[in-house]
Design a protein around this motif. Structure first.
Motif, PDB file in Angstrom:
ATOM      1  N   PHE B  53       0.828  -1.212   0.000  1.00 27.42           N
ATOM      2  CA  PHE B  53       0.000   0.000   0.000  1.00 27.42           C
ATOM      3  C   PHE B  53       0.865   1.265   0.000  1.00 27.42           C
ATOM      4  CE2 PHE B  53      -2.065   3.436   2.280  1.00 27.42           C
ATOM      5  CZ  PHE B  53      -3.253   3.555   1.600  1.00 27.42           C
ATOM      6  N   SER B  54       1.839   1.340   0.922  1.00 30.94           N
ATOM      7  CA  SER B  54       2.676   2.542   1.033  1.00 30.94           C
ATOM      8  C   SER B  54       3.414   2.793  -0.269  1.00 30.94           C
ATOM      9  CB  SER B  54       3.715   2.405   2.153  1.00 30.94           C
ATOM     10  OG  SER B  54       3.229   1.665   3.207  1.00 30.94           O
ATOM     11  N   GLY B  55       3.860   1.718  -0.910  1.00 28.66           N
ATOM     12  CA  GLY B  55       4.589   1.848  -2.161  1.00 28.66           C
ATOM     13  C   GLY B  55       3.749   2.529  -3.231  1.00 28.66           C
ATOM     14  N   VAL B  56       2.507   2.052  -3.393  1.00 30.23           N
ATOM     15  CA  VAL B  56       1.637   2.621  -4.421  1.00 30.23           C
ATOM     16  C   VAL B  56       1.293   4.070  -4.086  1.00 30.23           C
ATOM     17  CG1 VAL B  56      -0.670   2.485  -5.437  1.00 30.23           C
ATOM     18  CG2 VAL B  56       0.707   0.437  -5.188  1.00 30.23           C
ATOM     19  N   LEU B  57       1.019   4.322  -2.807  1.00 26.53           N
ATOM     20  CA  LEU B  57       0.660   5.686  -2.402  1.00 26.53           C
ATOM     21  C   LEU B  57       1.814   6.654  -2.681  1.00 26.53           C
ATOM     22  CD1 LEU B  57      -1.338   7.601  -1.122  1.00 26.53           C
ATOM     23  CD2 LEU B  57      -0.478   6.957   1.122  1.00 26.53           C
ATOM     24  N   THR B 109      -5.481  -0.453   5.474  1.00 27.45           N
ATOM     25  CA  THR B 109      -5.196  -0.196   4.057  1.00 27.45           C
ATOM     26  C   THR B 109      -6.504  -0.087   3.261  1.00 27.45           C
ATOM     27  OG1 THR B 109      -4.882  -2.565   3.737  1.00 27.45           O
ATOM     28  CG2 THR B 109      -2.904  -1.243   3.995  1.00 27.45           C
ATOM     29  N   THR B 110      -7.491  -0.938   3.586  1.00 19.66           N
ATOM     30  CA  THR B 110      -8.768  -0.871   2.879  1.00 19.66           C
ATOM     31  C   THR B 110      -9.439   0.476   3.127  1.00 19.66           C
ATOM     32  OG1 THR B 110      -9.014  -3.230   3.227  1.00 19.66           O
ATOM     33  CG2 THR B 110     -10.969  -2.050   2.538  1.00 19.66           C
ATOM     34  N   TRP B 111      -9.398   0.903   4.397  1.00 23.47           N
ATOM     35  CA  TRP B 111     -10.042   2.152   4.775  1.00 23.47           C
ATOM     36  C   TRP B 111      -9.336   3.349   4.121  1.00 23.47           C
ATOM     37  CZ3 TRP B 111      -8.168   5.721   8.802  1.00 23.47           C
ATOM     38  CH2 TRP B 111      -9.060   6.770   9.034  1.00 23.47           C
ATOM     39  N   LEU B 112      -8.011   3.353   4.193  1.00 24.65           N
ATOM     40  CA  LEU B 112      -7.266   4.467   3.595  1.00 24.65           C
ATOM     41  C   LEU B 112      -7.461   4.500   2.079  1.00 24.65           C
ATOM     42  CD1 LEU B 112      -3.932   4.498   5.626  1.00 24.65           C
ATOM     43  CD2 LEU B 112      -5.747   6.205   5.633  1.00 24.65           C
ATOM     44  N   VAL B 115     -10.495   6.357   1.496  1.00 29.78           N
ATOM     45  CA  VAL B 115     -10.352   7.786   1.743  1.00 29.78           C
ATOM     46  C   VAL B 115      -9.569   8.433   0.600  1.00 29.78           C
ATOM     47  CG1 VAL B 115      -9.305   9.493   3.278  1.00 29.78           C
ATOM     48  CG2 VAL B 115     -10.463   7.483   4.231  1.00 29.78           C
ATOM     49  N   ILE B 116      -8.486   7.775   0.169  1.00 27.21           N
ATOM     50  CA  ILE B 116      -7.581   8.404  -0.795  1.00 27.21           C
ATOM     51  C   ILE B 116      -8.087   8.264  -2.221  1.00 27.21           C
ATOM     52  CG2 ILE B 116      -5.246   8.318  -1.767  1.00 27.21           C
ATOM     53  CD1 ILE B 116      -4.407   7.271   1.097  1.00 27.21           C
ATOM     54  N   TRP B 117      -8.465   7.059  -2.597  1.00 28.59           N
ATOM     55  CA  TRP B 117      -8.843   6.829  -3.995  1.00 28.59           C
ATOM     56  C   TRP B 117     -10.349   6.752  -4.196  1.00 28.59           C
ATOM     57  CZ3 TRP B 117      -4.325   3.937  -2.438  1.00 28.59           C
ATOM     58  CH2 TRP B 117      -3.148   4.392  -3.039  1.00 28.59           C
ATOM     59  N   LYS B 118     -11.099   6.867  -3.110  1.00 26.56           N
ATOM     60  CA  LYS B 118     -12.568   6.786  -3.180  1.00 26.56           C
ATOM     61  C   LYS B 118     -13.048   5.479  -3.809  1.00 26.56           C
ATOM     62  CE  LYS B 118     -12.782  11.276  -2.065  1.00 26.56           C
ATOM     63  NZ  LYS B 118     -11.830  11.244  -0.941  1.00 26.56           N
ATOM     64  N   ARG B 119     -12.314   4.419  -3.611  1.00 29.57           N
ATOM     65  CA  ARG B 119     -12.763   3.121  -4.104  1.00 29.57           C
ATOM     66  C   ARG B 119     -12.424   2.053  -3.080  1.00 29.57           C
ATOM     67  NH1 ARG B 119      -9.939   2.155  -9.649  1.00 29.57           N
ATOM     68  NH2 ARG B 119      -9.784   4.274 -10.436  1.00 29.57           N
ATOM     69  N   LYS B 120     -13.089   0.927  -3.230  1.00 35.04           N
ATOM     70  CA  LYS B 120     -12.875  -0.118  -2.230  1.00 35.04           C
ATOM     71  C   LYS B 120     -12.117  -1.310  -2.764  1.00 35.04           C
ATOM     72  CE  LYS B 120     -16.662   1.256   0.602  1.00 35.04           C
ATOM     73  NZ  LYS B 120     -18.091   1.115   0.751  1.00 35.04           N
ATOM     74  N   TYR B 215       7.195  -5.323  -4.227  1.00 41.16           N
ATOM     75  CA  TYR B 215       7.387  -6.161  -5.411  1.00 41.16           C
ATOM     76  C   TYR B 215       6.034  -6.542  -6.025  1.00 41.16           C
ATOM     77  CZ  TYR B 215       8.667 -10.014  -8.404  1.00 41.16           C
ATOM     78  OH  TYR B 215       8.804 -10.832  -9.498  1.00 41.16           O
ATOM     79  N   LEU B 216       5.060  -6.867  -5.145  1.00 37.16           N
ATOM     80  CA  LEU B 216       3.727  -7.221  -5.649  1.00 37.16           C
ATOM     81  C   LEU B 216       3.051  -6.032  -6.319  1.00 37.16           C
ATOM     82  CD1 LEU B 216       2.072  -9.253  -2.752  1.00 37.16           C
ATOM     83  CD2 LEU B 216       2.849 -10.118  -4.948  1.00 37.16           C
ATOM     84  N   SER B 217       3.062  -4.888  -5.637  1.00 33.69           N
ATOM     85  CA  SER B 217       2.232  -3.764  -6.093  1.00 33.69           C
ATOM     86  C   SER B 217       2.928  -2.861  -7.107  1.00 33.69           C
ATOM     87  CB  SER B 217       1.746  -2.938  -4.902  1.00 33.69           C
ATOM     88  OG  SER B 217       2.821  -2.293  -4.275  1.00 33.69           O
ATOM     89  N   LEU B 218       4.261  -2.886  -7.171  1.00 34.90           N
ATOM     90  CA  LEU B 218       4.955  -1.989  -8.102  1.00 34.90           C
ATOM     91  C   LEU B 218       5.730  -2.721  -9.195  1.00 34.90           C
ATOM     92  CD1 LEU B 218       6.292   0.717  -5.609  1.00 34.90           C
ATOM     93  CD2 LEU B 218       4.437   0.972  -7.251  1.00 34.90           C
ATOM     94  N   ALA B 219       6.108  -3.977  -8.956  1.00 37.48           N
ATOM     95  CA  ALA B 219       6.860  -4.702  -9.983  1.00 37.48           C
ATOM     96  C   ALA B 219       5.947  -5.655 -10.756  1.00 37.48           C
ATOM     97  CB  ALA B 219       8.013  -5.465  -9.358  1.00 37.48           C
ATOM     98  N   GLN B 220       5.226  -6.532 -10.041  1.00 35.96           N
ATOM     99  CA  GLN B 220       4.349  -7.459 -10.750  1.00 35.96           C
ATOM    100  C   GLN B 220       3.111  -6.747 -11.281  1.00 35.96           C
ATOM    101  OE1 GLN B 220       4.000 -10.970  -8.012  1.00 35.96           O
ATOM    102  NE2 GLN B 220       4.657 -11.992  -9.872  1.00 35.96           N
ATOM    103  N   LEU B 221       2.573  -5.834 -10.473  1.00 38.28           N
ATOM    104  CA  LEU B 221       1.392  -5.077 -10.883  1.00 38.28           C
ATOM    105  C   LEU B 221       1.746  -3.603 -10.755  1.00 38.28           C
ATOM    106  CD1 LEU B 221      -1.103  -7.154  -8.722  1.00 38.28           C
ATOM    107  CD2 LEU B 221      -0.668  -7.463 -11.153  1.00 38.28           C
ATOM    108  N   ASN B 222       0.807  -2.729 -11.017  1.00 32.40           N
ATOM    109  CA  ASN B 222       1.065  -1.315 -10.753  1.00 32.40           C
ATOM    110  C   ASN B 222      -0.140  -0.658 -10.104  1.00 32.40           C
ATOM    111  OD1 ASN B 222      -0.196  -1.726 -13.229  1.00 32.40           O
ATOM    112  ND2 ASN B 222       0.462   0.247 -14.022  1.00 32.40           N
ATOM    113  N   TRP B 223      -0.714  -1.365  -9.134  1.00 33.66           N
ATOM    114  CA  TRP B 223      -1.803  -0.790  -8.345  1.00 33.66           C
ATOM    115  C   TRP B 223      -1.877  -1.551  -7.034  1.00 33.66           C
ATOM    116  CZ3 TRP B 223      -2.753  -3.913 -12.668  1.00 33.66           C
ATOM    117  CH2 TRP B 223      -3.410  -5.117 -12.434  1.00 33.66           C
ATOM    118  N   PHE B 224      -2.629  -0.974  -6.084  1.00 31.95           N
ATOM    119  CA  PHE B 224      -2.878  -1.678  -4.836  1.00 31.95           C
ATOM    120  C   PHE B 224      -4.266  -2.275  -4.910  1.00 31.95           C
ATOM    121  CE2 PHE B 224      -4.695  -1.914  -0.587  1.00 31.95           C
ATOM    122  CZ  PHE B 224      -3.750  -2.708   0.038  1.00 31.95           C
ATOM    123  N   SER B 225      -4.392  -3.499  -4.448  1.00 33.50           N
ATOM    124  CA  SER B 225      -5.669  -4.179  -4.464  1.00 33.50           C
ATOM    125  C   SER B 225      -5.906  -4.718  -3.055  1.00 33.50           C
ATOM    126  CB  SER B 225      -5.596  -5.305  -5.492  1.00 33.50           C
ATOM    127  OG  SER B 225      -6.771  -6.053  -5.485  1.00 33.50           O
TER     128      SER B 225
END
Lengths: 347, 315
Positions: B53-57, B109-112, B115-120, B215-225
């Protein structure tokens, strides 16, 4: 007397920051029909199921003149209390549950409030006061399968890697609902193109995009040109794999074209908005029908998006969709039935 | 049978194995450091998720995936620090704290994200890390396919895991860490600051798990899920134990887990139509078999999970 309460937003954040309980807004005006909707845990902003349901509510608000209240549960455990809260007020003409995992909660609540009308989307609840709206999943698989089966022959397209004619589908989990989609996909692809080979696999997880990406890579390694991702949030990883290697991906439930504009060929659409609208309209027309209401292409509840599909393929697939809608083609719902069905259809 | 052999000996399997093993191996090394110092770390899952999460943010705000990686390490480290304060400072039960950390990370992380991206479900897409092709290596026939082109984080992780092994087994600090986990009283007697060592190791484990998350959120993918770590923290703990609390062996264990997973994926699409449920079980069955066989032989640090106050005499 016309008393107007101001919209009240209840927003409670639990200590551990784990649970944001849900937002319910109440507003009262005279005589308009009132509906309530309990969304699935994915919540609004999922660009899919819940957002689509919300669209349907908004359309009903404008076109049918209803008012509605909503609740966004964070966990499956909250469904029952939210449904109960809406039912206890006894002021709603219809309470709508979105998503298959509300079935157990609705079963309990519908028994406690036998005079309240309920509707549930995407699964069946057996109760005299619940209208269940269930999709003929195989029909949606059939139309996107037909698109895949036709596009894989277009070797001039840079996204079609070989003339081997292999297409694939990745499901979230090996459950009947997803298997019906897969069966429809295989049937659709082979109906339009007997030479096509269809590969299929299941992630085993709805929320592991990294793993789905690897599964997609494994399929793309084997020469798959077009890959349908029917795997919830996991599916986005598969779309990424197709984008990186410039192949075609097919989205699910709603239009996912924004994720990879050059690679999302089409989307297997579940038009939850139409479904919700239909459920509300039925109540307003006094045609509320408890029991299972099967929805498919004919009812405008399933379909595909035109996105990047060439116009001649659209024309051909639309013809097939019309045959499915009219009942002339009955798509098999089980993978083992596909081969015998194709033979019976003379393919 | 030859179909089966084709699946097992497919080169692409090995490439996929490397890609899948990295986040598990990094977190497994984190687990090794934490547990070698005597602190059970079941919170790796939460630390990894926080890192993702922190990486994507950070990447979204700064536009730089490398700053994203840095903040993923910091984010994971901060969660590690919470674990350290609770277990080392306040002497809470290690397992209970770790489970709490996992729930906290999932909820926060789900809550933030809301708040940040307005999506769940998922965050916005960010600029992820591009892959590297190693000149020279990429042209070598088989090895080039397996090792030639990967995310830079893959190569960095291999280097870090080797350095971690050196630190743990070839330096005085490593000796102190191991002594702290084996016999804190003895370590205390010879002037080792047991608390400081434990704080260091637990925070380091958070940093490593956080890097695995990046590695998961920035190398394999490019988003937080939401909940994207999907159990990899627990797999890492198993790899850590199976690897005998040794970063290099932990890497080997991660390779084995990922390799079986890669085979499982290919087996599903092959003409051998074995029941999917059975095929998907392979990695887990193997894990259980190996752990059942291996745990008997691998011995955890003697003081693992025990609290220690400086000057305390043996119980």
């Amino acid at each position: 007397m016309n008393r107007i309460r101001k919209p009240l937003a209840v927003f409670s954040v639990a200590l551990v920051a784990v649970m944001v309980m849900g937002i319910a807004s109440f507003s009262v005006a005279a005589a308009k029909p009132r509906m309530a909707i309990v969304f699935a845990t994915g919540g609004l902003g999922d660009k899919s199921f819940n957002d689509s349901a919300y669209e349907g509510m908004k359309r009903a608000e404008e076109e049918l003149g209803i008012e509605f209240d909503q609740a966004e549960p964070q966990a499956v455990a909250e469904y029952e209390s939210l449904l109960m809260r809406f039912a206890q007020t006894r002021k709603y003409d219809l309470i709508i549950s979105i998503g298959f995992d509300q079935a157990d909660a609705l079963q309990v609540v519908s028994e406690r409030f036998p005079d309240q009308k309920f509707a549930i989307v995407d699964t069946a609840v057996d109760a005299p006061n619940v209208a269940s709206y269930v999709y003929k999943e195989a029909e949606r698989g059939f139309v996107v399968g037909a698109v895949a089966g036709l596009i894989t022959t277009r070797t001039g397209d840079p996204r079609i890697v070989s003339d081997k004619q292999i297409v694939g589908v990745i499901g979230g989990m090996d459950i009947p609902l997803i298997r019906a989609n897969v069966a429809g996909y295989i049937a659709g692809a082979k109906y339009v193109n007997p030479k096509v080979e269809v590969k299929y696999a299941y992630v085993g997880h709805w929320a592991d995009p990294a793993k789905c990406k690897e599964m997609a890579n494994a399929m793309l390694d084997e020469g798959v040109d077009v890959l349908w991702l029917a795997a919830g949030r996991s599916g986005l990883g598969g779309i990424k794999a197709a984008e990186e290697r410039n192949r075609y991906a097919i989205g699910a439930d709603s239009d996912q074209g924004y994720l990879a504009p050059d690679n999302i060929l089409t989307n297997g659409m579940k038009l939850v908005d139409n479904t919700v609208y239909m459920a509300i309209e039925a109540v307003l027309k006094d045609e509320f029908k408890p029991g299972i209401n099967m929805l498919g292409i004919n009812e405008g509840a399933l379909g595909y998006s035109e996105s990047l599909v060439p116009s001649d393929i659209i024309a051909e697939v639309d013809k097939l969709a019309a045959k499915v809608a009219s009942g002339e083609l009955e798509v098999p719902e089980d993978i083992d039935q596909v081969e015998p069905w194709l033979k019976a259809e003379g393919k | 049978m030859s179909e089966f052999m084709d699946i097992v000996f497919n080169i692409n399997n090995l490439t996929a194995t490397i890609r899948m093993a990295v986040p598990i191996a990094l977190a497994a090394m984190g687990g090794a450091f934490s547990e070698r110092s005597g602190v059970v770390n079941i919170g790796l899952e939460g630390m990894m998720l926080t890192g993702a999460f922190s990486g994507v943010l950070a990447c979204q705000i700064t536009g730089s995936p490398w700053l994203g990686v840095l903040f993923a390490i910091i984010g994971g480290g901060l969660v590690g620090a919470i674990h350290a304060v609770l277990t080392v400072g306040l002497k809470a039960d290690h397992v209970v704290t770790g489970v709490g950390i996992n729930i906290l990370a999932s909820g926060t992380t789900t809550w933030l994200m809301q708040v940040i991206w307005k999506r769940k479900g998922t965050s916005d897409l960010v600029a992820g890390l591009a892959t590297w092709s190693v000149p020279g290596l990429r042209d070598v026939p088989v090895l080039g396919t397996i090792l030639g082109t990967h995310s830079p984080l893959v190569y960095i992780s291999f280097l870090l895991i080797f350095l971690g092994w050196v630190l743990m087994f070839k330096t005085p600090l490593g000796l102190r860490i191991r002594m702290t986990g084996e016999h804190p009283e003895a370590a205390d007697t010879v002037g080792i600051n047991v608390r400081a060592i434990r704080y260091f190791c637990v925070i380091l484990s958070g940093c490593l798990a956080g890097l695995g998350g990046a590695y998961l959120s920035l190398a394999q993918l490019n988003w937080f899920s939401k909940d994207m770590s999907a159990g990899r923290g627990y797999m890492a703990l198993a790899a850590c134990i199976f690897g005998g609390w040794n970063p290099l062996k932990g890497l080997g264990a991660s390779f084995l887990f990922s390799f079986t997973d890669a085979i499982q994926m290919r087996m599903q699409t092959s003409k051998l139509r074995i029941a999917t449920e059975l095929v998907q079980m392979i990695p887990y069955i193997l894990t259980i078999l190996i752990l059942a066989g291996a745990v008997v032989r691998s011995r955890p640090p003697a003081a693992l999970g025990e609290h220690y106050e400086s000057g305390q005499t043996s119980k």
